[in-house]
Write a protein that holds these residues in place. Structure first.
Motif, short mmCIF file in Angstrom:
data_model
loop_
_atom_site.label_atom_id
_atom_site.label_comp_id
_atom_site.label_asym_id
_atom_site.label_seq_id
_atom_site.Cartn_x
_atom_site.Cartn_y
_atom_site.Cartn_z
N LEU A 1 -5.98 2.01 -1.78
CA LEU A 1 -6.78 1.55 -0.65
C LEU A 1 -7.74 0.45 -1.08
N ALA A 2 -8.40 0.63 -2.21
CA ALA A 2 -9.34 -0.39 -2.70
C ALA A 2 -8.61 -1.69 -3.02
N MET B 1 -10.57 1.41 6.93
CA MET B 1 -10.72 0.17 6.18
C MET B 1 -10.46 -1.03 7.08
N GLU C 1 -7.62 -3.34 0.28
CA GLU C 1 -8.78 -3.95 0.95
C GLU C 1 -9.13 -5.28 0.30
N TYR D 1 0.85 -1.20 0.00
CA TYR D 1 0.00 0.00 0.00
C TYR D 1 0.88 1.25 0.00
N SER E 1 -13.36 -1.56 9.26
CA SER E 1 -14.43 -2.17 8.47
C SER E 1 -14.21 -3.67 8.35
N SER F 1 -16.78 -2.30 1.30
CA SER F 1 -16.97 -1.30 2.35
C SER F 1 -17.70 -0.09 1.79
N ALA G 1 -16.26 4.35 3.25
CA ALA G 1 -15.32 5.25 2.59
C ALA G 1 -16.04 6.38 1.87
N SER H 1 -8.84 -8.89 2.18
CA SER H 1 -10.02 -9.76 2.23
C SER H 1 -9.69 -11.14 1.67
N GLU I 1 -7.04 6.38 -3.21
CA GLU I 1 -8.28 5.61 -3.26
C GLU I 1 -8.08 4.28 -3.97
N ARG J 1 -7.92 6.82 6.49
CA ARG J 1 -8.70 5.95 5.61
C ARG J 1 -8.29 4.48 5.77
#
Length: 170
Positions: free
Chosen positions: A42-43, A116, A46, A25, A119, A91, A94, A50, A39, A112
């Motif tokens: 971050l996506a 996350m 995430e 990241y 979340s 999520s 955001a 996951s 963004e 952020r």
């Protein structure tokens, strides 16, 4: 997005992959990141986190579930897929945040990223709650069935005892 297959068999390897995701990241962010870059990073992170968590969960179940139960219960076969589905829901928090124009991009990235992670933690708690509810409902249904059978067997024993007492008296 494609990921190299990394199978976390234990918590140490999962921990390593989670920390590696944080490093990736930061690498994706670069030295002077833009909001859109943050963004996207971050996506991606995430999704990666996951994936790692879900793989760990599936591997952990396979490794720790007794062999006698692995093929015997449809509920046990469906649960990992349902957990994965519930855990990988995107999520939405955001999109609800208020931007602070005085905040640096790195402070915002940290906030952020922490959001996350919260979340993901909340999704874990939600999955755990769902599993506990399912297990309780399943055990309640089984318990109720066994109690009903026990009651019928008790009644049968009483009836058979009465029948034989009547036959003995004749």
């Amino acid at each position: 997005m494609c990921f190299a297959k990394a199978v976390p068999y234990d918590q140490a390897s999962l921990r390593s992959m989670l920390h590696s995701s944080v490093d990736h990241y930061c690498d994706r962010m670069g030295n002077e990141p833009e909001a859109a870059q943050m963004e996207a990073a971050l996506a991606e992170t995430e999704e990666e986190l996951s994936k790692y968590v879900c793989e760990f969960m599936e591997d952990h179940i396979q490794e720790n579930l007794p062999e006698s139960l692995q093929e015997s219960s449809p509920l046990l076969q469906e649960a990992p897929q349902e957990v994965r589905c519930r855990f990988q829901r995107p999520s939405v928090t955001a999109f609800l945040e208020v931007q602070n124009p005085e905040e640096s991009i790195w402070a915002r990235a940290l906030r952020r990223f922490q959001g996350m992670l919260r979340s993901l933690q909340q999704r874990c708690w939600d999955v755990l709650t769902w599993l506990q509810e399912k297990a309780a409902a399943c055990l309640q249904a089984i318990s109720s069935a066994v109690k009903a059978i026990l009651g019928e067997l008790t009644d049968l024993c009483s009836s058979v005892g009465q029948l034989f007492r009547n036959l003995i008296q004749v």
